[in-house]
Design a protein around this motif. Structure first.
Motif, PDB file in Angstrom:
ATOM      1  N   SER A   1       1.191  -0.811  -0.214  1.00 36.76           N
ATOM      2  CA  SER A   1       0.044   0.109   0.166  1.00 36.76           C
ATOM      3  C   SER A   1       0.924   0.995   0.239  1.00 36.76           C
ATOM      4  O   SER A   1       2.237   1.051  -0.075  1.00 36.76           O
ATOM      5  CB  SER A   1      -1.341  -0.186   1.598  1.00 36.76           C
ATOM      6  N   ASP A   2       0.785   2.497   0.288  1.00 38.27           N
ATOM      7  CA  ASP A   2       1.207   3.713   0.235  1.00 38.27           C
ATOM      8  C   ASP A   2       2.208   3.659   0.712  1.00 38.27           C
ATOM      9  O   ASP A   2       2.949   3.953   1.003  1.00 38.27           O
ATOM     10  CB  ASP A   2       0.182   4.519   1.086  1.00 38.27           C
TER      11      ASP A   2
ATOM     12  N   VAL B   1      -8.596   3.627  -6.034  1.00 34.90           N
ATOM     13  CA  VAL B   1      -7.621   3.886  -6.371  1.00 34.90           C
ATOM     14  C   VAL B   1      -7.810   5.360  -6.416  1.00 34.90           C
ATOM     15  O   VAL B   1      -8.576   6.320  -7.616  1.00 34.90           O
ATOM     16  CB  VAL B   1      -6.961   3.792  -7.019  1.00 34.90           C
TER      17      VAL B   1
ATOM     18  N   GLU C   1      -3.207   8.009  -4.084  1.00 31.76           N
ATOM     19  CA  GLU C   1      -3.275   6.353  -3.493  1.00 31.76           C
ATOM     20  C   GLU C   1      -1.892   5.616  -4.322  1.00 31.76           C
ATOM     21  O   GLU C   1      -1.546   5.985  -5.881  1.00 31.76           O
ATOM     22  CB  GLU C   1      -4.541   5.877  -2.885  1.00 31.76           C
TER      23      GLU C   1
ATOM     24  N   PRO D   1      -9.694  12.877  -1.047  1.00 35.27           N
ATOM     25  CA  PRO D   1      -9.236  11.827  -0.621  1.00 35.27           C
ATOM     26  C   PRO D   1      -7.772  12.533   0.393  1.00 35.27           C
ATOM     27  O   PRO D   1      -7.140  13.074  -0.026  1.00 35.27           O
ATOM     28  CB  PRO D   1      -7.625  11.734  -2.256  1.00 35.27           C
TER      29      PRO D   1
ATOM     30  N   HIS E   1      -5.079  13.866   3.228  1.00 35.07           N
ATOM     31  CA  HIS E   1      -3.392  12.758   2.844  1.00 35.07           C
ATOM     32  C   HIS E   1      -2.739  13.124   3.907  1.00 35.07           C
ATOM     33  O   HIS E   1      -2.955  14.509   4.269  1.00 35.07           O
ATOM     34  CB  HIS E   1      -2.159  13.237   1.591  1.00 35.07           C
TER      35      HIS E   1
ATOM     36  N   ASP F   1      -8.067  -0.483   2.247  1.00 35.63           N
ATOM     37  CA  ASP F   1      -7.516   0.477   3.756  1.00 35.63           C
ATOM     38  C   ASP F   1      -6.336  -0.096   4.204  1.00 35.63           C
ATOM     39  O   ASP F   1      -5.137  -0.330   5.090  1.00 35.63           O
ATOM     40  CB  ASP F   1      -8.000   0.459   4.849  1.00 35.63           C
TER      41      ASP F   1
ATOM     42  N   LYS G   1      -1.093   3.663   5.351  1.00 31.02           N
ATOM     43  CA  LYS G   1      -0.816   4.419   4.532  1.00 31.02           C
ATOM     44  C   LYS G   1      -0.955   6.050   5.239  1.00 31.02           C
ATOM     45  O   LYS G   1      -0.783   6.570   6.550  1.00 31.02           O
ATOM     46  CB  LYS G   1      -3.063   4.452   4.643  1.00 31.02           C
TER      47      LYS G   1
ATOM     48  N   THR H   1      -2.740   8.333   2.463  1.00 30.39           N
ATOM     49  CA  THR H   1      -3.443   8.978   1.746  1.00 30.39           C
ATOM     50  C   THR H   1      -5.178   7.608   2.397  1.00 30.39           C
ATOM     51  O   THR H   1      -4.609   6.933   1.899  1.00 30.39           O
ATOM     52  CB  THR H   1      -3.397   8.953   0.477  1.00 30.39           C
TER      53      THR H   1
ATOM     54  N   ASP I   1      -8.940   7.173   1.648  1.00 33.72           N
ATOM     55  CA  ASP I   1      -9.829   7.695   0.245  1.00 33.72           C
ATOM     56  C   ASP I   1     -11.694   7.494   0.595  1.00 33.72           C
ATOM     57  O   ASP I   1     -12.023   6.624   1.112  1.00 33.72           O
ATOM     58  CB  ASP I   1     -10.026   6.623  -1.009  1.00 33.72           C
TER      59      ASP I   1
END
Ligand SMILES: [Cu+2]
Length: 494
Positions: free
Chosen positions: A298-299, A314, A318, A423, A425, A445, A449, A451, A453
């Motif tokens: 993920s991020d 997405v 992301e 989104p 961040h 999720d 992360k 970011t 959504d």
């Protein structure tokens, strides 16, 4: 219609608006379509470009660091056949060149500004000191900057005595004390990020580490970064401005690594695709003709265990690291599509198989689950629209007034409340999603992360801990039009 620039001008800086704004209802689009004024190109004609990877150098001022110089410059490039597009191109290309860092080894990036506007470079997902994070008022002015040509967009409308501006260039120093992950760099100039990124100021910054390299994952030319970004074009090939779409600029041409609906030749075997949504406002629901996406990261890097998805949602900024297995599909074309818009993104032409020694292990890494009880502080942030702006807790971005002053090392729970697609961040720290609307985290999720959504009328809880660096960072909406219209807040880590 009032543009963002005019709006920031009217406001003349910061206006504290009342809290308790009504929720918007019923809107499902994350923005407004800006139609192109030229015939759209035929999909699957352009080849997928792979941004070049820079070779690090050394610099006497930064001993022990990998050193890079990137010149931000205006170039004209043929994106649409037959016309040229003026780009604000890091290193002369869009996307800019890819930087690959080694976890634990400092990286210094000198950004040299030869554009007609100031820049601010942010390493998205980076765990970096505040003075290298790309604070929105820490402008890098070009040498021959003439502010009268760009006064509204170029200069911050709010006096920020703490801003550290430079002329000509700036060295961004990244300790890289963080795990392997797919990061990206992009502009973060106050009030103009949407325009700057739309014009080209974005690229990949990957971090590798021993843990990831010990895994039998696809690598080399089977590890492909894919920057997906929508754009719209004027008749002469120039980009249409995203400025007038106050709720988010949506383009009608999907670029992958800068090429419209491209095609890539692949072997019939496993690939690692690093999906990045670099669009200003568009969300995607990626599908791959029935092939599953096996998410490995993920991020913030590797998941603990792989997750299999038939589609992945997405939001802007992301990243999803996925393994796709093309084996058994030789001779066919597999199209990556967006199920929200119904249109194509790009196509893979599957060739001969290769002997494939790669695998996706059941256990990839360790991701310690943060627990609600660890949090010392709970804060709430409402992302809402006002009459002519976007705000957080009813406030417009004020680079001098923190919305939160978290203590270094403490866990905090942040409740994020939304009226629209936002989104959200957070800089400096990777977080974990605890809940959405009182239920567990969503399918997108997992892992660390930076970011999240958020959908209309949603309440999500994240848990976060700021470590290592004190100072000024930001929390903001990554719909870049919302961000430029002030949906951003100062977070000062103390
Ligand atoms: Cu937003």
């Amino acid at each position: 219609m009032i543009t963002r620039r005019q709006l920031l001008g009217y406001l003349g800086g910061v206006a504290a608006m009342g809290v308790g704004l009504p929720l918007l209802g019923g809107t499902t689009e994350p923005g407004t379509l800006i139609p192109s004024l030229l015939p759209l190109p035929t999909p699957f004609r352009a080849r997928l470009p792979i941004p070049r990877t820079l070779t690090p150098g050394r610099h006497p001022e930064h001993p022990g660091a990998d050193y890079y110089e990137i010149v931000d410059q205006v170039v004209a490039h043929e994106i649409i056949p037959g016309v040229k597009t003026r780009l604000w191109a890091p290193g002369g290309t869009f996307p800019g060149p890819t930087i690959v860092s080694r976890s634990g080894r400092p990286t210094v990036v000198r950004r040299i500004n030869r554009l007609p506007v100031p820049t601010v470079n942010h390493l998205h997902g980076g765990h970096v000191p505040a003075d290298s994070d790309g604070f929105p008022t820490d402008l890098v002015f070009p040498l021959d900057y003439e502010p009268e040509h760009e006064s509204m967009a170029g200069m911050p409308m709010v006096e920020d005595p703490s801003a550290v501006t430079t002329v000509g260039h700036r060295d961004y120093v990244y300790p890289m004390n963080q795990r392997a992950a797919t990061l990206w760099y992009h502009d973060h100039r106050m009030g103009a990020t949407g325009t700057d990124v739309w014009n080209g100021l974005a690229g990949f910054h990957l971090i590798r580490d021993d843990e990831e390299q010990a895994l039998p994952l696809p690598s080399g030319d089977r590890d492909i970064p894919l920057m997906v970004a929508d754009r719209s074009f004027n008749r002469d090939g120039s980009f249409r401005s995203p400025d007038t779409a106050m709720d988010g600029a949506l383009g009608d041409v999907i670029l992958v690594n800068g090429a419209p609906w491209p095609v890539a030749d692949v072997h019939a075997c496993r690939y690692r695709l690093r999906l990045l949504n670099a669009s200003n406002a568009r969300r995607y629901r990626f599908a791959l003709g029935g092939l599953p996406f096996v998410q490995i990261g993920s991020d913030g890097g590797l998941l603990e265990r792989p997750l299999t998805h038939s589609t992945v949602d997405v939001a802007p900024a992301e990243r999803f690291d996925v393994i796709v297995d093309f084996s058994g599909h030789q001779g066919r074309s597999v199209t990556l599509t967006d199920e929200l818009d119904g249109g194509p993104i790009m196509r893979f032409r599957v060739g001969d198989p290769l002997p494939d020694r790669t695998d996706v292990p059941d256990r990839l890494s360790e991701v310690p689950l943060l627990r609600r009880e660890q949090a010392a502080v709970i804060r709430e942030f409402a992302f809402q629209k006002g009459p002519r702006y976007w705000g957080i807790n009813g406030e417009l971005f004020d680079p001098t007034k923190p919305i939160a002053t978290p203590r270094l090392g403490e866990y905090e729970i942040w409740r994020l409340v939304t009226d629209f697609h936002h989104p959200v961040h957070l800089h400096l720290a990777q977080f974990q999603v605890l809940s959405r609307n009182g239920k567990g985290p969503g399918p997108a999720d997992a892992g660390w992360k930076d970011t999240i959504d958020l959908r209309p009328a949603e309440v999500a809880e994240i848990i976060v801990r700021f470590t290592d660096y004190r100072g000024r960072y930001v929390l903001h909406c990554h719909n870049l039009e919302h961000e430029d219209m002030a949906m951003m807040a100062l977070v000062t880590v103390v």
